[in-house]
Design a protein around this motif. Sequence first.
Motif, short mmCIF file in Angstrom:
data_model
loop_
_atom_site.label_atom_id
_atom_site.label_comp_id
_atom_site.label_asym_id
_atom_site.label_seq_id
_atom_site.Cartn_x
_atom_site.Cartn_y
_atom_site.Cartn_z
N PHE A 60 -9.33 -1.47 -3.18
CA PHE A 60 -10.33 -1.81 -3.31
C PHE A 60 -10.72 -1.60 -4.87
O PHE A 60 -10.89 -2.31 -5.47
CB PHE A 60 -11.34 -3.06 -3.13
N LEU A 61 -11.09 -0.22 -4.03
CA LEU A 61 -11.76 0.77 -5.52
C LEU A 61 -11.04 1.16 -6.76
O LEU A 61 -11.03 0.77 -7.96
CB LEU A 61 -12.83 1.52 -5.31
N GLU A 91 -0.87 6.06 -2.60
CA GLU A 91 -1.65 6.07 -1.73
C GLU A 91 -0.61 6.42 -0.53
O GLU A 91 0.49 6.37 -0.21
CB GLU A 91 -1.28 4.38 -1.39
N GLN A 92 -1.76 7.18 0.17
CA GLN A 92 -0.85 7.63 1.40
C GLN A 92 -0.46 6.87 2.20
O GLN A 92 0.53 7.57 2.71
CB GLN A 92 -1.72 8.41 1.75
N TRP A 151 -5.03 0.12 3.68
CA TRP A 151 -4.58 1.23 4.70
C TRP A 151 -6.00 0.94 5.13
O TRP A 151 -6.20 1.79 6.48
CB TRP A 151 -3.63 2.11 4.80
N ALA A 185 -11.04 0.45 4.77
CA ALA A 185 -11.21 0.21 5.41
C ALA A 185 -11.10 -1.01 4.04
O ALA A 185 -11.49 -2.15 5.42
CB ALA A 185 -12.89 0.66 4.53
N SER A 186 -10.39 -1.03 3.19
CA SER A 186 -10.35 -1.92 2.62
C SER A 186 -9.38 -3.06 2.82
O SER A 186 -9.87 -4.37 2.82
CB SER A 186 -9.43 -2.11 0.78
N ASN A 246 -12.16 -4.33 7.00
CA ASN A 246 -13.63 -4.41 7.16
C ASN A 246 -13.01 -6.07 7.87
O ASN A 246 -12.11 -6.92 8.39
CB ASN A 246 -14.21 -4.61 5.61
N GLY A 247 -14.90 -6.04 7.60
CA GLY A 247 -15.02 -7.82 8.33
C GLY A 247 -15.01 -8.80 7.24
O GLY A 247 -14.98 -10.49 7.26
N GLN A 296 -16.85 -9.63 4.38
CA GLN A 296 -17.90 -10.09 4.54
C GLN A 296 -18.29 -9.49 2.65
O GLN A 296 -18.41 -8.56 2.35
CB GLN A 296 -19.10 -10.33 5.31
N ALA A 333 -1.20 12.37 -1.91
CA ALA A 333 -1.79 13.11 -3.01
C ALA A 333 -1.99 15.21 -2.37
O ALA A 333 -3.38 14.41 -1.55
CB ALA A 333 -2.73 12.59 -3.86
N GLY A 392 -20.66 0.50 3.96
CA GLY A 392 -20.51 -0.85 4.75
C GLY A 392 -20.85 -1.66 3.54
O GLY A 392 -20.69 -3.04 3.83
N ARG A 393 -21.01 -1.73 2.39
CA ARG A 393 -21.17 -3.24 1.91
C ARG A 393 -20.20 -2.83 0.41
O ARG A 393 -20.32 -3.18 -0.70
CB ARG A 393 -22.36 -2.79 0.65
N GLY A 394 -19.33 -1.81 0.66
CA GLY A 394 -18.04 -2.04 0.06
C GLY A 394 -17.20 -3.28 -0.85
O GLY A 394 -16.15 -3.35 -1.55
N VAL A 395 -16.72 -4.21 0.11
CA VAL A 395 -16.24 -6.02 -0.26
C VAL A 395 -16.30 -5.99 -2.07
O VAL A 395 -15.16 -6.09 -3.00
CB VAL A 395 -15.68 -7.04 0.89
C1 LIG Z 1 -14.81 -1.74 10.73
C2 LIG Z 1 -15.41 -2.13 8.81
C3 LIG Z 1 -15.77 -3.27 8.56
C4 LIG Z 1 -16.44 -3.06 7.26
N1 LIG Z 1 -17.27 -4.48 7.26
C5 LIG Z 1 -17.74 -5.30 5.83
C6 LIG Z 1 -17.69 -6.08 5.18
O1 LIG Z 1 -18.20 -7.12 5.88
N2 LIG Z 1 -18.12 -5.98 3.66
C7 LIG Z 1 -18.60 -4.76 3.11
O2 LIG Z 1 -19.04 -5.39 2.09
N3 LIG Z 1 -17.83 -3.74 3.11
C8 LIG Z 1 -17.11 -4.10 4.71
N4 LIG Z 1 -17.22 -2.33 4.84
C9 LIG Z 1 -16.66 -1.47 3.32
C10 LIG Z 1 -15.70 -1.40 2.66
O3 LIG Z 1 -14.20 -1.98 3.58
C11 LIG Z 1 -15.33 -0.21 2.28
O4 LIG Z 1 -16.58 0.43 1.22
C12 LIG Z 1 -14.34 -0.72 0.58
O5 LIG Z 1 -13.70 -1.22 1.63
C13 LIG Z 1 -14.15 0.62 0.42
O6 LIG Z 1 -12.84 0.85 -0.45
P1 LIG Z 1 -12.50 2.00 -1.32
O7 LIG Z 1 -11.49 1.43 -1.95
O8 LIG Z 1 -12.96 2.72 -1.79
O9 LIG Z 1 -11.75 3.14 -0.41
P2 LIG Z 1 -10.47 2.32 0.90
O10 LIG Z 1 -10.31 0.88 1.32
O11 LIG Z 1 -10.70 2.75 1.96
O12 LIG Z 1 -8.76 3.27 0.66
C14 LIG Z 1 -9.31 4.51 0.16
C15 LIG Z 1 -7.79 5.04 0.23
O13 LIG Z 1 -7.19 6.03 0.11
C16 LIG Z 1 -6.20 6.25 0.64
N5 LIG Z 1 -6.62 7.71 0.54
C17 LIG Z 1 -7.64 8.83 1.58
N6 LIG Z 1 -6.74 10.15 0.98
C18 LIG Z 1 -5.54 10.19 0.02
C19 LIG Z 1 -4.51 10.82 0.06
N7 LIG Z 1 -5.01 12.30 -0.16
N8 LIG Z 1 -3.02 10.06 -1.34
C20 LIG Z 1 -3.47 9.50 -1.48
N9 LIG Z 1 -4.64 8.44 -0.72
C21 LIG Z 1 -5.50 8.74 -0.28
C22 LIG Z 1 -6.06 5.61 2.08
O14 LIG Z 1 -5.15 6.16 2.60
C23 LIG Z 1 -7.20 4.67 1.99
O15 LIG Z 1 -5.97 4.02 1.24
C24 LIG Z 1 -16.60 -2.14 6.52
C25 LIG Z 1 -15.84 -1.47 6.65
C26 LIG Z 1 -14.91 -0.96 7.91
C27 LIG Z 1 -14.09 0.28 7.85
#
Ligand SMILES: Cc1cc2nc3c(=O)[nH]c(=O)nc-3n(C[C@H](O)[C@H](O)[C@H](O)COP(=O)(O)OP(=O)(O)OC[C@H]3O[C@@H](n4cnc5c(N)ncnc54)[C@H](O)[C@@H]3O)c2cc1C
Length: 431
Positions: A44-45, A64-65, A70, A72-73, A76-77, A79, A214, A372-375
Amino acid sequence: MNSKSAHPRLPLPSLWEATAAPAPVTEQLDGSSSADIVIVGGGFLGLTTALALSEAGKSVTILEQYEIGWGASGRNGGQVIPGLKRDPDEVVAKFGEELGERLVAFAGQAPSVVFENIARYGIDCSSVRKGWIQPAHTSGSMALLENRAAQWQRRGVEVSLLDAARTAELVGTGTYCGGWIDPRAGGIQPLSYARGLARAAIARGVRIFTQSPATKLGRSGSSWCVSTPKGDVVADQVLLCTNAYSGTLGADLRRTIITPNSFQIATRPLDEGIRRSILPQGHVASDARRLLLYYRLDDDGRLLVGGRGTFRDPEGAEHFGHLRRALALLFPQAANAGIEYYWGGRVAITLDDLPHVHRLDDGLIAVLGCNGRGVALTSALGPRIAAWLQTNDDDEIPFPLSTLRSIPFHQLQTFYVAGASAWYRLRDWLT
Ligand SMILES: Cc1cc2nc3c(=O)[nH]c(=O)nc-3n(C[C@H](O)[C@H](O)[C@H](O)COP(=O)(O)OP(=O)(O)OC[C@H]3O[C@@H](n4cnc5c(N)ncnc54)[C@H](O)[C@@H]3O)c2cc1C
């Protein structure tokens, strides 16, 4: 979504993978190219930042690797909850009136950004916005919730407190002594949301390369060069959005966070009568325990229950016994529905419970740790990070910059997590 081999250590397909809208077509990076900004991480970020940058006329490449969503995004739940892990008054006490209130307001309106994105980009991701119930398991935790609700009320949010009977009616279980509802929240199919963001980003010119880890980051004159196994991208700025799946690219980010697993199970679609007895008004819910249980229904009437997991990645249904037991205790009416999906993912936890924004070097930024609040938070953060990358004005980001600090004895995080779980279990039992 991907072949099994593209999902290392995740043999269990998630509900979201099975039911998501198709992913947009993407390719592996092959050859050399350039962009204004390279974003590492297709969650998401990374996606929301890329969208905002491309709408401001910047050329953006995402690496994206594995596949979009793939991490947490996509697991997750779903929510979409407002706020940070810390209550508003704590945030203000920590950061002072002005910055603290700004931060509280930013996190409070974060769900709106998700629902605006869904409307604006026409994302089909089963979104509902009926609110979030946080039920209390003890009278001690109810007192905490009353205080939390009052803090949001003072800030103009129309939250409501629930007594035990109303909680039982709205949640579908008699195990709680009360709770509160935050109307700003809702639910989404998270992998469909991630894929929808990716589709919108591609339509606006963002280049997304999947199966493109990367692996190296270095200077190329005054620019940066990010390498993958088959290609590289030169850019003025690099943003690392690798969260709980961070490695050592750019800095040893993984040592700045703890990355426990959170596990989920989903039942088979429930019979109509049972379905109508659980969260009948479409709320999503997570209880007030420190080792919280979170649950909701999906579009097809499956009951999802999530909670703590083992530190190791799950290998089979036998690792989810605690969630099956929790489901049966909370919702005995659904105990015999059968479990259709088991999955897990890693959460990025920071020691101060706040997301961290690091300026690692000139033009090299990392953002991680939504606890755990990242959605909702990531969707709200993306445009702010995008504005910051363009202006270099620190006022654009809601959080103060963090110092990169490794957690002492990080290699013992398995024990930290086990110790914290035992401690939280005890405190949940005592309060
Ligand atoms: C089981 C679970 C339940 C959750 N439930 C909730 C919820 O209900 N509500 C809520 O608000 N939050 C929830 N969260 C938290 C929320 O999902 C995360 O905070 C949010 O998705 C983070 O997004 P992101 O883009 O920062 O990271 P991510 O979605 O984790 O993305 C990181 C990405 O980086 C990629 N990556 C890593 N290293 C490399 C590299 N070297 N080269 C290329 N790509 C790479 C990974 O493959 C991955 O796709 C939950 C998390 C989990 C795990």
